[in-house]
Each structure stands twice: as C-alpha cells, then as structure tokens.
Scaffold this motif. Structure first.
Motif, short mmCIF file in Angstrom:
data_model
loop_
_atom_site.label_atom_id
_atom_site.label_comp_id
_atom_site.label_asym_id
_atom_site.label_seq_id
_atom_site.Cartn_x
_atom_site.Cartn_y
_atom_site.Cartn_z
N THR A 250 31.55 45.53 40.62
CA THR A 250 31.38 44.52 39.57
C THR A 250 31.88 43.19 40.10
N GLU A 252 32.79 39.36 38.48
CA GLU A 252 32.94 38.55 37.27
C GLU A 252 33.81 37.35 37.57
N ASN A 253 33.60 36.26 36.87
CA ASN A 253 34.42 35.07 37.04
C ASN A 253 35.64 35.10 36.13
N THR A 260 36.63 34.26 41.36
CA THR A 260 35.69 35.33 41.07
C THR A 260 36.40 36.64 41.38
N SER A 315 26.31 31.42 40.14
CA SER A 315 24.97 31.78 39.65
C SER A 315 24.81 33.29 39.62
N GLU A 316 23.87 33.75 38.81
CA GLU A 316 23.60 35.18 38.72
C GLU A 316 23.01 35.70 40.02
N ARG A 319 25.82 36.26 42.41
CA ARG A 319 26.60 37.43 41.99
C ARG A 319 25.91 38.72 42.41
N GLN A 320 24.60 38.81 42.20
CA GLN A 320 23.87 40.01 42.59
C GLN A 320 23.87 40.19 44.11
#
Length: 450
Positions: A250, A252-253, A260, A315-316, A319-320
């Motif tokens: 996972t 998350e920020n 992060t 950004s998403e 993250r991915q």
C-alpha cells in the motif's frame, strides 16, 4: 533515467567530505535481545546510506530480523537485529570492524542504467551484462556461445521475471585465464550474444552498451530489470505468480508530515530488505524512517519516503508505479521451481553442457547462481517445466543420470512454501502496544520483548 544531475554531483562532494570528517560508527550489542545481535550504525547522512548499510549486511550473509531506520536530517541512525544463516546470534568479535571498513567513504558505486548487452574488463575478469525476453533454452544458447568463443564462465547470476531475463556473467579467456580486453574480440562476443537475444525479434533487446566501472552484482541486476520495465503488467505472463507469493503493498500520503507511507507485507526470504531498499533508491526516493519486522513466515516493512526533490508522491500514476515496482523487486528473487545444486570439478564448457541437458529434457531455468571455488564449480539452478507443467521426478532423475548423480543434488525451494497472507490494510505501528513503547524500543532504551 539518469540518476545523477550536476547539482546532485556537487552535493555528493560535500557528503563525502562530511563522511571523512564523521565516518560511520558501528556498535554491536549482544545483550539486549535473547534471539538476535543488535548492530547500530550512526553516520553523517547522504543519499544511498541506507542501501550501502543493508548491502554490507547482506554481503556478510546476515539475516535481518528487525530494523529501525531514522535519517531525517544531516545524520542517520539505523538499528538492525541480525542472526547468522542458522538463526543464531553472532559470535564474531570483528564484525563491527568489518562493517565499518566496508562503509568507509569511497567512489560512488551507483551507475546509470544501461541496456541489453554490456561488456567490461575488470581486474580479474570481464563482465557481461544481458537483458532480453526470456524463452525456453535461452540460457543454454548463451552459455553455448560463450563456450564456442573460448570464454570461461567463472561466476554469474541470472534472474527472470514477467517474461524478461537479466544476467551478469564474469568471464575469462579460456586459454590464459585472464580478463578479455581485446576490443575486437569483445565486439565479437557482444555481437554473437545480441543475436541470441534477438532470436525471437524482441525489439526491447536490440540495444548494446559497454559498461564503465564496477558495481555490485545484485544491485546491477535490479537496475537492469528496472530499466527493462519488468514491472510492466502488460507483459504476457504477468498473472503467472501464485496468489500466495503475491506481495501486498500500500502507498498512501501522510499529509500532516509531508511523507508518503509505504507498507509492505509478503512471505519472508533472505535479502528481501535489500531488494525493496534498492528499488526505492533506483526510483529516486529517499527513506527517512522505516520499521522492518521479519521474525516469522511473513515480513512486514513500513517506509516513510519522499522523492529526491523533497516532495511526497503527488499522483495516482506515480503511486501505482511504486506499487508495481516493489512487487516486481520482490518477485525477481522469489524462486519458482525445483532447486538443483551442482558441485563438481570445473571444466571448459560445463555450463553449456548442463544447460543443454536441461533444455533437452524440457526444463526452463528461472534463476541461476554460478561461481567457482578454486577448481570446483558451485552452481545453483531453479528449474520449471518449459511448457509450464510441473516437473516430474522421472525428468529430474533422467537429468541427474546424464549429468551425474553425485554432483547434481535436488532440493525443493524452502521459501516457496510460505502460507498465504491475509488481505487488508495494516500498519507496523499496530504491532507495538503503545507509541511510547515503540519510541523507547527504537532508541534501545528498553529490551526486546522477544
């Protein structure tokens, strides 16, 4: 991606000066925990400090059971709970000096990412780097070409993941035993190996490069596979790994702190911490705080990171990408298949013959470690059925009969049987009863609860 900008190079000179003034201090504590030896490292902070420390511990074949990392500022303090390969506390009185010697300031070992075929002459051998699309019989063809070109393989390592292959191979001249430094001969070796990699018209393997400078072998393999985008989920066999070996990551920020937070859980195995820290470093992230627990069948890791520009993930898509790259880093070394150990007299063409026998018996090599100790070859291969089917005992025995029952041993991978992890969110902080207990424990002011 270039890992170093001019400004970073200037900063690095100041960092090396700080390390000369304040060299790393290593202390060993055998009294605070009943089950592990505590190794504490204090030093001026610089980019890559954590990776260097973890790399040294791995090179010493130490198993990291727990780790607490803090490097938010000009100084970093790391505490590692380690054991030997048998799970015992360390009894080597000189371990602190050995670690401290290894961490002394030296020329930076990081190198720019390079592509498919690289050849470099070192002091004792010539290094060949290969990346390309994995396929049945590829390793056999590579070693056959090297044997035909009168190259003796003295050591090497091969990783495969997500239909991609990367290898670092050390060779010498088959007649003189010395490194190969003739430019025409090196060009010939590169050309023949490149033709092998391009046999299936894989355009991602079409580039060639000559490496400059030395590097850490496993570090380099991570760089090569990352550059080859083995984390790309569009690859044909991206879903081939079993659910039980799938890492749970996972990202998350933490808005109030500007970090992060990366949480990771997966079946434990040796060198797992090195693989994840190496990947975060290659992706240009800095680890400011981290907690690692690996005292059972599963490992738990929690990182507080920022990009080298000081910003958290924004950004998403980014993250991915972090999730996919960490998953790939873990799976690269998660060996699938049957472990075969080959120990016997080394000779010219040995690897070519052995891998040819594997190919003729429809075995595919998923990972390999090759080395020589004096006149002895000590090699480890992980093999699966070339068609994806399980390997039968009849096939293995046929291979052993042909290679030699006394020099080829069979052992199922002990790390492939870890139980599946539960899904869901988690935090390493929940493993401690109170925040104050966690803080005191990290500082070494209370003893291990184990």
């Amino acid at each position: 991606m270039d890992c170093w900008s001019p400004s970073l190079a200037v900063d690095d000179e100041f960092q090396k000066l700080a390390l000369r003034v304040n060299p790393p201090r290593v202390t060993v504590d055998n009294g605070s925990s009943r089950k592990a030896t505590l190794i504490k490292v204090d030093s001026a902070n610089k980019r890559g400090s954590l990776l260097e420390v973890v790399q040294v511990l791995n090179d010493l074949n130490l198993i990291i059971r727990r780790a607490y990392i803090s490097s938010d500022g000009e100084w970093f303090m790391d505490v590692f709970h380690v054991t030997d390969q048998q799970g015992n506390k360390l009894c080597d009185d000189g371990i602190a000096d050995r670690i401290q010697q290894s961490l002394r300031p030296r020329a930076r070992s990081f190198r720019a990412l390079r592509s498919s075929v690289g050849v470099q002459a070192a002091t004792e051998h010539t290094t060949i780097e290969l990346t390309g699309r994995d396929r049945a019989g590829l390793l056999s063809e590579v070693f056959a070409v090297l044997a035909e070109l009168r190259c003796n393989v003295v050591a090497g390592e091969v990783w495969t993941h997500n239909s991609r292959m990367a290898s670092v191979v050390y060779i010498t001249d088959g007649q003189t035993g010395r490194p190969i430094d003739d430019s025409e001969r090196l060009s010939e070796i590169k050309e023949f190996l490149l033709n092998v990699l391009k046999a299936d018209k894989d355009m991602r393997s079409a580039n060639t490069a000559v490496s400059v400078g030395s590097t850490h072998k496993e570090r380099r393999l991570h760089q090569m596979m990352y550059a080859d985008r083995d984390y790309d989920l569009h690859s044909a066999d991206s879903g081939s790994a079993s659910d039980r070996s799938k890492p749970f990551v996972t990202v998350e920020n933490c808005a109030d702190k500007g970090y992060t937070v990366v949480n990771l859980r997966c079946p434990d195995r040796p060198k797992l911490l090195f693989d994840t820290v190496c990947t975060l470093t290659d992706m240009q992230y800095v680890v400011y705080h981290a907690t690692v627990i690996a005292e059972g069948p599963e490992a738990y890791q929690e990182y507080y990171i920022r990009h080298t520009d000081g910003c958290p993930i924004s950004s998403e898509g980014e993250r991915q990408r972090v999730i996919h790259c960490l998953e790939a880093a873990i799976r690269r070394r998660t060996s699938e298949g049957i472990r075969l150990e080959l120990c016997g007299d080394d000779r010219a063409g040995l690897l070519s013959d052995v891998t040819r026998i594997f190919r003729e018996n429809s075995l595919s090599v998923t990972r390999a470690e090759v080395m020589t100790r004096g006149s002895q070859a000590v090699n480890v291969f992980y093999v699966t059925g070339a068609s994806g089917n399980p390997v039968t005992s009849v096939t293995i025995e046929a291979v052993r009969q042909e290679i030699g029952l006394t020099i080829l041993r069979v052992e199922e991978d002990m790390y492939s049987k870890s139980p599946p992890q539960e899904s869901g969110r988690f935090s390493l902080g929940n493993l401690f009863r109170t925040r104050s207990e966690k803080f005191l424990y990290n500082l070494g002011l209370i003893k291990s609860c184990s």
